[in-house]
Design an enzyme around this catalytic site. Structure first.
Site, PDB file in Angstrom:
ATOM      1  N   LYS A 112       0.821  -1.218   0.000  1.00  0.00           N
ATOM      2  CA  LYS A 112       0.000   0.000   0.000  1.00  0.00           C
ATOM      3  C   LYS A 112       0.850   1.261   0.000  1.00  0.00           C
ATOM      4  CE  LYS A 112      -3.646  -2.563   0.610  1.00  0.00           C
ATOM      5  NZ  LYS A 112      -4.818  -2.658  -0.198  1.00  0.00           N
TER       6      LYS A 112
HETATM    7  C1  LIG Z   1      -0.689  -7.593   2.355  1.00  0.00           C
HETATM    8  C2  LIG Z   1      -1.865  -7.533   1.452  1.00  0.00           C
HETATM    9  N1  LIG Z   1      -1.936  -8.381   0.428  1.00  0.00           N
HETATM   10  C3  LIG Z   1      -2.976  -8.385  -0.413  1.00  0.00           C
HETATM   11  C4  LIG Z   1      -4.047  -7.527  -0.238  1.00  0.00           C
HETATM   12  C5  LIG Z   1      -5.173  -7.571  -1.221  1.00  0.00           C
HETATM   13  O1  LIG Z   1      -5.103  -6.511  -2.141  1.00  0.00           O
HETATM   14  P1  LIG Z   1      -6.405  -5.970  -2.850  1.00  0.00           P
HETATM   15  O2  LIG Z   1      -7.305  -5.481  -1.766  1.00  0.00           O
HETATM   16  O3  LIG Z   1      -5.930  -4.858  -3.707  1.00  0.00           O
HETATM   17  O4  LIG Z   1      -7.010  -7.089  -3.588  1.00  0.00           O
HETATM   18  C6  LIG Z   1      -4.024  -6.625   0.829  1.00  0.00           C
HETATM   19  C7  LIG Z   1      -5.113  -5.672   1.100  1.00  0.00           C
HETATM   20  O5  LIG Z   1      -5.716  -5.098   0.294  1.00  0.00           O
HETATM   21  C8  LIG Z   1      -2.889  -6.599   1.661  1.00  0.00           C
HETATM   22  O6  LIG Z   1      -2.808  -5.707   2.645  1.00  0.00           O
HETATM   23  N1  LIG Z   2      -6.347  -5.000   2.514  1.00  0.00           N
HETATM   24  C1  LIG Z   2      -6.718  -3.647   2.541  1.00  0.00           C
HETATM   25  C2  LIG Z   2      -8.190  -3.436   2.432  1.00  0.00           C
HETATM   26  C3  LIG Z   2      -8.516  -2.106   1.811  1.00  0.00           C
HETATM   27  O1  LIG Z   2      -8.138  -2.129   0.486  1.00  0.00           O
HETATM   28  P1  LIG Z   2      -7.976  -0.877  -0.444  1.00  0.00           P
HETATM   29  O2  LIG Z   2      -6.991  -1.309  -1.457  1.00  0.00           O
HETATM   30  O3  LIG Z   2      -9.310  -0.587  -0.987  1.00  0.00           O
HETATM   31  O4  LIG Z   2      -7.490   0.285   0.364  1.00  0.00           O
HETATM   32  C4  LIG Z   2      -6.086  -2.997   3.766  1.00  0.00           C
HETATM   33  O5  LIG Z   2      -5.002  -3.381   4.113  1.00  0.00           O
HETATM   34  O6  LIG Z   2      -6.673  -2.137   4.375  1.00  0.00           O
END
Ligand SMILES: Cc1ncc(COP(=O)(O)O)c(C=O)c1O
Ligand SMILES: N[C@@H](CCOP(=O)(O)O)C(=O)O
Length: 465
Positions: A112
């Site tokens: 993120k």
């Molecule tokens: C460590 C980790 N891997 C994978 C995901 C999944 O990604 P997405 O929500 O974009 O599918 C998340 C949260 O979104 C995450 O924090």
């Molecule tokens: N796994 C995510 C959930 C939120 O996802 P987002 O990509 O819409 O911000 C988190 O870690 O908060």
């Protein structure tokens, strides 16, 4: 470039207005009116670019000169100066068929950071240049919240409130968010799960009076700029691997929850990146796996797993995919989403399912398989996977074949999820930035899963002098 809503009831907007709008005012998600296509020759030229320069090339298709080039360049430089690896997202080669894209070298050790370090700079820029009030409201299963708080903490003109599910994030994730005691940060620990948190914020963004009154801005992947910033590393990964070996098409294996990361890959593919399959790796919260395998999109019971950031039953960005799947017909998207709200499911027919399966594969990883893969990669490759990354690798192992090259995403550093790693008797050394969190006091407000309680907290926070 203009941006429109998947549901078709928002007038086309420019880039900055789209960023500020977050969730589209008609309840849909913003997307570009047209997707720019990058030629093979341009792609070849991009092989020599640094991560930052590649970012600038990709964003230049989307920002409409609303941000002068030098300003954008400055923001990008600042965003990635906080990363511990000069390549930002380096590729590790495991075998000639499997590469791992490490997305965890930012301040909070999860993917993120890649988008949210930039978003913090962008919001700060918009606030200063345009005098916009930036009151961020976000929901997190642990990583988005930590990264967003790091991205904006101490920044003038910005306040941030993040909802996380109380006791359903890892200890390190909780500490990363709640040890921040800056006046512009509010952590609400909601007695519920991530879907509850995301549900409340979507409701509040959908209440246009409330949204306008409090200048609510989004940091979740409902905001298109999050998606776009994540697209950059698909290009970067492909280009790094293409420099090493002859490559026609490539697969990506993506630990998934809210479908933001996969959708970024889908966008990259539409922009001309030669992607063969996008492999969706879920944990036991497997709404996406079930959709790809059966054509039924229906949430199941929420389960707490070893990969808590992917404990998500309603994948927010699925609506963006639906828009393209339905031939860019926003009326149909609205009908499908209404159906989902009223009947709790979307069902597609067998012919349509074939179209879906031509682009995606999916594997739902059980807790035991996740731990087994962590143990296996530690023993065989001396590489310690975090449990989310392990889901991606497990999916790669399910679908990988000897003729295809795959990049699997490492979406978090294992130190963030030591609870799972300890179960297989692996002892890891924490990075100093994480170790020092363990002795700090925490600041958070625990609330019931009640919109009224959350609104009361928000009113007090955003109105504070
Ligand atoms: C460590 C980790 N891997 C994978 C995901 C999944 O990604 P997405 O929500 O974009 O599918 C998340 C949260 O979104 C995450 O924090
Ligand atoms: N796994 C995510 C959930 C939120 O996802 P987002 O990509 O819409 O911000 C988190 O870690 O908060």
């Amino acid at each position: 470039m203009k941006y429109i809503s998947t549901r078709g009831n928002v007038e086309a907007r420019g880039f900055i207005e789209t960023v500020l709008m977050g969730l589209a005012d008609d309840g849909g998600l913003m997307i570009p009116e047209e997707i720019p296509v990058v030629s093979a020759a341009t792609l070849k030229e991009w092989e020599a670019l640094s991560y930052q320069d590649l970012f600038l090339k990709i964003f230049s298709y989307y920002t409409n000169d609303e941000i002068p080039y030098e300003d954008l360049k400055d923001m990008v430089a600042k965003s990635y100066s906080s990363f511990r690896n000069p390549e930002v997202t380096p590729v590790q080669t495991i075998t000639d068929k499997l590469h791992i894209l490490e997305l965890f070298h930012g301040p909070t050790f999860a993917f993120k950071d890649v988008a949210l370090q930039f978003m913090g700079e962008l919001y700060s820029y918009i606030s200063k240049k345009q005098g916009e009030i930036i009151h961020i409201l976000g929901a997190t299963s642990g990583d988005t919240g930590a990264a967003a708080i790091q991205g904006v903490r101490g920044k003038e003109g910005i306040r941030i409130c993040v909802l996380h599910p109380h006791l359903k994030v890892s200890k390190v994730q909780e500490l990363q968010m709640t040890t921040v005691n800056d006046a512009n940060v509010l952590n609400l620990a909601v007695k519920g799960n991530f879907d509850d948190c995301q549900g409340v914020i979507k409701e509040l963004f959908g209440d246009l009076d409330f949204k306008g009154k409090h200048h609510l801005r989004a940091i979740n992947s409902i905001n298109f700029v999050r998606i776009l910033a994540q697209t950059v590393y698909y290009f970067y990964a492909y280009l790094q691997v293409a420099k090493q070996q002859k490559l026609e098409k490539i697969n990506f294996s993506i630990p998934s929850g809210n479908f933001g990361n996969v959708f970024s890959g889908y966008l990259a593919k539409k922009m001309g990146l030669p992607i063969n399959k996008l492999i969706i790796a879920t944990n036991e919260n497997n709404i996406l796996e079930r959709f790809i395998k059966t054509g039924v999109y229906k949430s199941g019971d929420f389960l707490s797993t070893h990969s808590p950031s992917m404990d998500i039953q309603i994948a927010s960005n699925f609506e963006r995919y639906l828009y393209y799947f339905l031939g860019e017909d926003s009326q149909k998207v609205s009908e499908y989403m209404k159906k989902f709200q009223q009947e709790g499911q979307i069902v597609i027919d067998a012919e349509d399912l074939k179209r879906v399966q031509a682009e995606f594969s999916a594997h739902g990883v059980k807790n035991a398989e996740c731990l087994e893969i962590i143990g296996k990669y530690k023993a065989e490759h001396d590489y310690l996977l975090d449990p989310h990354t392990a889901c991606g690798i497990a999916a790669y192992e399910t679908f990988g074949n000897d003729n295809e090259v795959c990049v699997s995403f490492a979406t978090a550093h294992p130190a963030k999820f030591d609870e799972a790693i300890r179960l297989i008797d692996i002892k890891q050394q924490f990075p100093a930035e994480i170790e020092q969190l363990l002795s700090l006091p925490q600041y958070q407000t625990i609330v019931n899963n009640s919109k009224e309680e959350i609104v009361a907290q928000l009113e007090a926070f955003y109105n504070r002098a």
